[in-house]
Scaffold this motif. Structure first.
Motif, PDB file in Angstrom:
ATOM      1  N   GLN A  67       0.856  -1.185   0.000  1.00 49.15           N
ATOM      2  CA  GLN A  67       0.000   0.000   0.000  1.00 49.15           C
ATOM      3  C   GLN A  67       0.890   1.232   0.000  1.00 49.15           C
ATOM      4  O   GLN A  67       1.845   1.324   0.779  1.00 49.15           O
ATOM      5  CB  GLN A  67      -0.919   0.017   1.228  1.00 49.15           C
ATOM      6  N   TRP A  68       0.544   2.190  -0.889  1.00 50.52           N
ATOM      7  CA  TRP A  68       1.405   3.357  -1.059  1.00 50.52           C
ATOM      8  C   TRP A  68       1.211   4.367   0.060  1.00 50.52           C
ATOM      9  O   TRP A  68       0.107   4.681   0.464  1.00 50.52           O
ATOM     10  CB  TRP A  68       1.119   4.032  -2.400  1.00 50.52           C
ATOM     11  N   ASP A  69       2.364   4.856   0.532  1.00 49.77           N
ATOM     12  CA  ASP A  69       2.385   5.969   1.482  1.00 49.77           C
ATOM     13  C   ASP A  69       3.646   6.761   1.145  1.00 49.77           C
ATOM     14  O   ASP A  69       4.751   6.228   1.216  1.00 49.77           O
ATOM     15  CB  ASP A  69       2.429   5.463   2.922  1.00 49.77           C
ATOM     16  N   GLY A  70       3.491   8.017   0.773  1.00 49.73           N
ATOM     17  CA  GLY A  70       4.619   8.808   0.273  1.00 49.73           C
ATOM     18  C   GLY A  70       5.860   8.760   1.139  1.00 49.73           C
ATOM     19  O   GLY A  70       6.936   8.361   0.709  1.00 49.73           O
ATOM     20  N   TYR A  71       5.737   9.156   2.406  1.00 49.37           N
ATOM     21  CA  TYR A  71       6.906   9.200   3.290  1.00 49.37           C
ATOM     22  C   TYR A  71       7.429   7.798   3.560  1.00 49.37           C
ATOM     23  O   TYR A  71       8.625   7.543   3.514  1.00 49.37           O
ATOM     24  CB  TYR A  71       6.546   9.881   4.615  1.00 49.37           C
ATOM     25  N   PHE A  72       6.503   6.859   3.831  1.00 46.99           N
ATOM     26  CA  PHE A  72       6.894   5.483   4.126  1.00 46.99           C
ATOM     27  C   PHE A  72       7.675   4.878   2.956  1.00 46.99           C
ATOM     28  O   PHE A  72       8.675   4.209   3.138  1.00 46.99           O
ATOM     29  CB  PHE A  72       5.651   4.648   4.419  1.00 46.99           C
ATOM     30  N   LEU A  73       7.207   5.129   1.733  1.00 47.00           N
ATOM     31  CA  LEU A  73       7.845   4.562   0.546  1.00 47.00           C
ATOM     32  C   LEU A  73       9.259   5.102   0.383  1.00 47.00           C
ATOM     33  O   LEU A  73      10.180   4.368   0.036  1.00 47.00           O
ATOM     34  CB  LEU A  73       7.007   4.881  -0.696  1.00 47.00           C
ATOM     35  N   LYS A  74       9.443   6.401   0.645  1.00 46.35           N
ATOM     36  CA  LYS A  74      10.768   7.007   0.509  1.00 46.35           C
ATOM     37  C   LYS A  74      11.750   6.377   1.480  1.00 46.35           C
ATOM     38  O   LYS A  74      12.858   5.990   1.131  1.00 46.35           O
ATOM     39  CB  LYS A  74      10.665   8.518   0.748  1.00 46.35           C
ATOM     40  N   GLN A  75      11.350   6.273   2.749  1.00 43.31           N
ATOM     41  CA  GLN A  75      12.209   5.651   3.767  1.00 43.31           C
ATOM     42  C   GLN A  75      12.389   4.169   3.477  1.00 43.31           C
ATOM     43  O   GLN A  75      13.464   3.606   3.626  1.00 43.31           O
ATOM     44  CB  GLN A  75      11.576   5.861   5.150  1.00 43.31           C
ATOM     45  N   PHE A  76      11.310   3.574   3.033  1.00 48.67           N
ATOM     46  CA  PHE A  76      11.265   2.141   2.740  1.00 48.67           C
ATOM     47  C   PHE A  76      12.294   1.771   1.668  1.00 48.67           C
ATOM     48  O   PHE A  76      12.986   0.759   1.771  1.00 48.67           O
ATOM     49  CB  PHE A  76       9.842   1.838   2.249  1.00 48.67           C
ATOM     50  N   VAL A  77      12.406   2.626   0.642  1.00 43.96           N
ATOM     51  CA  VAL A  77      13.309   2.333  -0.469  1.00 43.96           C
ATOM     52  C   VAL A  77      14.708   2.870  -0.217  1.00 43.96           C
ATOM     53  O   VAL A  77      15.696   2.147  -0.298  1.00 43.96           O
ATOM     54  CB  VAL A  77      12.742   2.900  -1.796  1.00 43.96           C
ATOM     55  N   LEU A  96      19.631  -3.382   3.181  1.00 41.54           N
ATOM     56  CA  LEU A  96      19.480  -4.757   2.725  1.00 41.54           C
ATOM     57  C   LEU A  96      20.623  -5.176   1.802  1.00 41.54           C
ATOM     58  O   LEU A  96      21.096  -6.304   1.869  1.00 41.54           O
ATOM     59  CB  LEU A  96      18.131  -4.931   2.020  1.00 41.54           C
ATOM     60  N   ILE A  97      21.049  -4.270   0.949  1.00 38.51           N
ATOM     61  CA  ILE A  97      22.199  -4.561   0.079  1.00 38.51           C
ATOM     62  C   ILE A  97      23.440  -4.826   0.928  1.00 38.51           C
ATOM     63  O   ILE A  97      24.209  -5.756   0.664  1.00 38.51           O
ATOM     64  CB  ILE A  97      22.434  -3.398  -0.909  1.00 38.51           C
ATOM     65  N   LEU A  98      23.620  -4.002   1.974  1.00 36.57           N
ATOM     66  CA  LEU A  98      24.750  -4.207   2.881  1.00 36.57           C
ATOM     67  C   LEU A  98      24.658  -5.568   3.549  1.00 36.57           C
ATOM     68  O   LEU A  98      25.663  -6.294   3.665  1.00 36.57           O
ATOM     69  CB  LEU A  98      24.773  -3.092   3.942  1.00 36.57           C
ATOM     70  N   SER A  99      23.454  -5.969   3.968  1.00 37.02           N
ATOM     71  CA  SER A  99      23.276  -7.257   4.640  1.00 37.02           C
ATOM     72  C   SER A  99      23.582  -8.419   3.687  1.00 37.02           C
ATOM     73  O   SER A  99      24.156  -9.437   4.087  1.00 37.02           O
ATOM     74  CB  SER A  99      21.846  -7.394   5.186  1.00 37.02           C
ATOM     75  N   ILE A 100      23.227  -8.260   2.404  1.00 43.77           N
ATOM     76  CA  ILE A 100      23.506  -9.304   1.416  1.00 43.77           C
ATOM     77  C   ILE A 100      25.013  -9.465   1.220  1.00 43.77           C
ATOM     78  O   ILE A 100      25.528 -10.588   1.157  1.00 43.77           O
ATOM     79  CB  ILE A 100      22.806  -8.973   0.075  1.00 43.77           C
ATOM     80  N   LEU A 123      15.609 -10.189  -4.560  1.00 41.75           N
ATOM     81  CA  LEU A 123      14.409  -9.971  -5.369  1.00 41.75           C
ATOM     82  C   LEU A 123      13.445  -9.011  -4.673  1.00 41.75           C
ATOM     83  O   LEU A 123      12.768  -8.207  -5.326  1.00 41.75           O
ATOM     84  CB  LEU A 123      13.712 -11.303  -5.658  1.00 41.75           C
ATOM     85  N   SER A 124      13.399  -9.086  -3.347  1.00 37.18           N
ATOM     86  CA  SER A 124      12.552  -8.152  -2.587  1.00 37.18           C
ATOM     87  C   SER A 124      13.046  -6.717  -2.736  1.00 37.18           C
ATOM     88  O   SER A 124      12.247  -5.787  -2.863  1.00 37.18           O
ATOM     89  CB  SER A 124      12.534  -8.537  -1.100  1.00 37.18           C
ATOM     90  N   VAL A 125      14.368  -6.555  -2.733  1.00 37.85           N
ATOM     91  CA  VAL A 125      14.955  -5.224  -2.954  1.00 37.85           C
ATOM     92  C   VAL A 125      14.592  -4.743  -4.359  1.00 37.85           C
ATOM     93  O   VAL A 125      14.273  -3.568  -4.569  1.00 37.85           O
ATOM     94  CB  VAL A 125      16.488  -5.259  -2.767  1.00 37.85           C
ATOM     95  N   PHE A 126      14.632  -5.664  -5.319  1.00 35.38           N
ATOM     96  CA  PHE A 126      14.246  -5.320  -6.687  1.00 35.38           C
ATOM     97  C   PHE A 126      12.784  -4.862  -6.738  1.00 35.38           C
ATOM     98  O   PHE A 126      12.461  -3.880  -7.420  1.00 35.38           O
ATOM     99  CB  PHE A 126      14.446  -6.531  -7.603  1.00 35.38           C
ATOM    100  N   VAL A 127      11.912  -5.571  -6.022  1.00 37.20           N
ATOM    101  CA  VAL A 127      10.489  -5.198  -5.997  1.00 37.20           C
ATOM    102  C   VAL A 127      10.318  -3.834  -5.344  1.00 37.20           C
ATOM    103  O   VAL A 127       9.513  -3.005  -5.803  1.00 37.20           O
ATOM    104  CB  VAL A 127       9.648  -6.274  -5.257  1.00 37.20           C
ATOM    105  N   ARG A 128      11.057  -3.570  -4.265  1.00 35.67           N
ATOM    106  CA  ARG A 128      11.020  -2.253  -3.619  1.00 35.67           C
ATOM    107  C   ARG A 128      11.379  -1.161  -4.634  1.00 35.67           C
ATOM    108  O   ARG A 128      10.710  -0.128  -4.739  1.00 35.67           O
ATOM    109  CB  ARG A 128      12.024  -2.191  -2.463  1.00 35.67           C
ATOM    110  N   ASN A 129      12.467  -1.408  -5.363  1.00 38.52           N
ATOM    111  CA  ASN A 129      12.929  -0.436  -6.350  1.00 38.52           C
ATOM    112  C   ASN A 129      11.891  -0.265  -7.469  1.00 38.52           C
ATOM    113  O   ASN A 129      11.642   0.848  -7.939  1.00 38.52           O
ATOM    114  CB  ASN A 129      14.271  -0.895  -6.937  1.00 38.52           C
ATOM    115  N   TYR A 130      11.276  -1.378  -7.858  1.00 39.79           N
ATOM    116  CA  TYR A 130      10.223  -1.323  -8.884  1.00 39.79           C
ATOM    117  C   TYR A 130       9.037  -0.497  -8.393  1.00 39.79           C
ATOM    118  O   TYR A 130       8.473   0.305  -9.147  1.00 39.79           O
ATOM    119  CB  TYR A 130       9.759  -2.746  -9.239  1.00 39.79           C
ATOM    120  N   ARG A 131       8.646  -0.701  -7.124  1.00 40.11           N
ATOM    121  CA  ARG A 131       7.535   0.082  -6.553  1.00 40.11           C
ATOM    122  C   ARG A 131       7.873   1.575  -6.591  1.00 40.11           C
ATOM    123  O   ARG A 131       7.027   2.413  -6.910  1.00 40.11           O
ATOM    124  CB  ARG A 131       7.287  -0.332  -5.106  1.00 40.11           C
TER     125      ARG A 131
END
Length: 502
Positions: A272-282, A289-293, A333-341
């Motif tokens: 579900q889209w939320d402007g501020y949440f999406l910015k922090q989320f991505v 997450l990239i660092l953890s990988i 793949l989840s990071v990819f989906v985040r970026n796609y969103r």
């Protein structure tokens, strides 16, 4: 090849470089310069297509050289220079196994070739004597000259009349030099120096036996190191390390399973889209997450760095590592989906494209780690194959007009994605045909944007954006029409034709 012939080739190349690049922007001139270099390699038989690396890098060099003309972007030029460095490394040591070692050899050769040129120049025979010996003879005048200057300073300070004579003489010398160099183009000297440095690097071959031997001895497969002393202690230490690895991977797999389940729920299926949440989320979430990988990959490499690969009872550790790698692939793949969103809501930008390319390389990297654990491969193997993958991705991506792609995509999706006019106005001249929109269309887009994205922050208005693009079009027209043949490039040529039609 003799030293004298080396010097002549370098000097000839330097003159060509100055002719092509003096007071000229990058364009067709770089392609011509690199074509001459490639033709020389074929003529002198220095380039031989015997190994996969030689063929790949040679084709990449040709491809990126063409890409600089086709896309004319900072990125394509950077990749071309990077490929050239690797290419020179392969010329020095054609049998190299790893492109990273070719890069290392080439960088060291860059500095050594400069020294070699000047040493060769000084040792060149002139009337039976080394050229350097003539220069060396002038050393006897150095100390007397310093003494003369000191006494002139002393006499000038003690005698006003003598000081006036010295001042008059120095003024005469200064005016004479200014008159001589009034119309002298110092930029020519700078261009010649740059050309000389680059030509030394390209035409003078300096091998590096240390890296070559290191590369020769390196293998893709691990070799078991058997210890004849302290055997009981070694086995005990190996068992303890195995137990620690099993414990750590069990806990980490459980933690990552929880994270993946959360992502599958809120990122993949119930987003579900939320402007501020999406910015922090991505922004923050993606980088963490990239660092953890990357840390996850390092952990697997640590446990399977040596004799633990050959430990007979390591099956559970291997299975846990496979699960850990698969879970990290799901996380990628989840990071990819985040970026796609994020792209879906906020359109394309350089970093978002960069994240996609990086994630593709991460997935391939995870696959190679899986192969490393399964087939007992060495770290050399990982660096070799991943460097090769990175090389291929960069070469192909240099052929894409990213600015044009971003501009076209963002305007085509302005009815559903946020169109950041401030950002769009900064894209390069190549994208101008896609950025040039009538004010009526911009006003219509602005209305849709206001309804869909009611941000508090103020962004550029259509009228202001239109003014900027109009000014840029005028500047681009003037600049393009003043370009010489050597500065020509296909990307801006197409943009000019699309905008002005002649």
């Amino acid at each position: 090849m003799s030293k004298k012939r080396d010097i002549l080739i370098v000097i000839f190349s330097t003159i060509i470089f100055a002719f092509l690049f003096h007071r000229e922007d990058l364009g067709l001139n770089l392609f011509i310069f690199e074509t001459i270099f490639f033709a020389w390699l074929l003529y002198s038989k220095r380039l031989q297509f015997k190994t996969k690396n030689q063929i790949t890098v040679a084709l990449a060099f040709i491809t990126t050289s063409i890409a600089t003309v086709v896309t004319h972007s900072v990125f394509s030029y950077f990749i071309n220079y990077l490929v050239m460095v690797v290419f020179v490394g392969l010329l020095i040591y054609p049998q190299v196994k790893s492109l990273l070692n070719a890069f290392r050899i080439s960088i060291i050769s860059f500095f050594k070739s400069q020294i070699f040129f000047f040493e060769s120049l000084l040792s060149t025979k002139v009337k039976g004597k080394n050229f350097g010996s003539y220069i060396w003879k002038f050393r006897m005048f150095f100390i007397p000259l310093i003494i003369i200057i000191i006494f002139i300073a002393i006499y000038s300070g003690s005698n006003p009349v003598f000081n006036d004579l010295v001042s008059s003489f120095l003024s005469f010398i200064s005016e004479s030099l200014l008159a001589i160099f009034k119309n002298f183009d110092f930029l020519v000297v700078f261009t010649l120096i740059v050309g000389l440095v680059i030509s030394n690097f390209m035409y003078i071959i300096i091998s590096n036996k240390y890296i070559e031997n290191e590369d020769l001895k390196a293998t893709d497969s691990l070799v078991r190191v058997k210890k004849s002393i302290k055997r009981i202690f070694s086995i005990t230490a190996l068992k303890n390390e195995y137990k620690a690895g099993v414990f750590l991977l069990i806990v980490l797999n459980v933690l990552l399973l929880i994270v993946n389940c959360i992502d599958l729920n809120i990122v993949w299926f119930n987003f579900q889209w939320d402007g501020y949440f999406l910015k922090q989320f991505v922004h923050e979430g993606t980088y963490l997450l990239i660092l953890s990988i990357l840390i996850s990959i390092a952990l697997v490499l640590y446990f399977f760095r040596g004799n633990l690969n050959f430990y007979q009872n390591n099956k559970l550790l291997r299975v846990l590592s496979y699960v850990w790698i698969i879970q990290n692939a799901i996380l990628t793949l989840s990071v990819f989906v985040r970026n796609y969103r994020y792209i879906d809501y906020f359109a394309l930008a350089y970093k978002r494209i960069g994240v996609i390319l990086f994630l593709l390389l991460v997935l391939y990297g995870l696959y190679t780690v899986f192969v490393k654990v399964k087939d007992k491969k060495s770290v050399f193997y990982l660096f070799r194959v991943n460097a090769y993958a990175l090389f291929i991705v960069l070469v192909f991506s240099s052929f894409i007009n990213w600015d044009g792609l971003i501009a076209k995509y963002n305007f085509n999706n302005a009815n559903k994605s946020f169109l950041h006019l401030n950002y769009m106005a900064t894209l390069s001249d190549k994208a101008l045909p896609h950025l040039d929109k009538p004010i009526e269309e911009l006003d219509e887009i602005y209305k849709i944007q206001q309804e869909k994205f009611p941000f508090e922050e103020e962004f550029m208005r259509p009228f202001e954006y239109r003014q900027i693009i109009n000014n840029r079009k005028k500047e681009f027209k003037t600049e393009w029409e003043s370009k010489s043949f050597l500065e020509w490039n296909y990307a801006e040529y197409v943009a000019y034709k699309a905008l002005f039609g002649y």
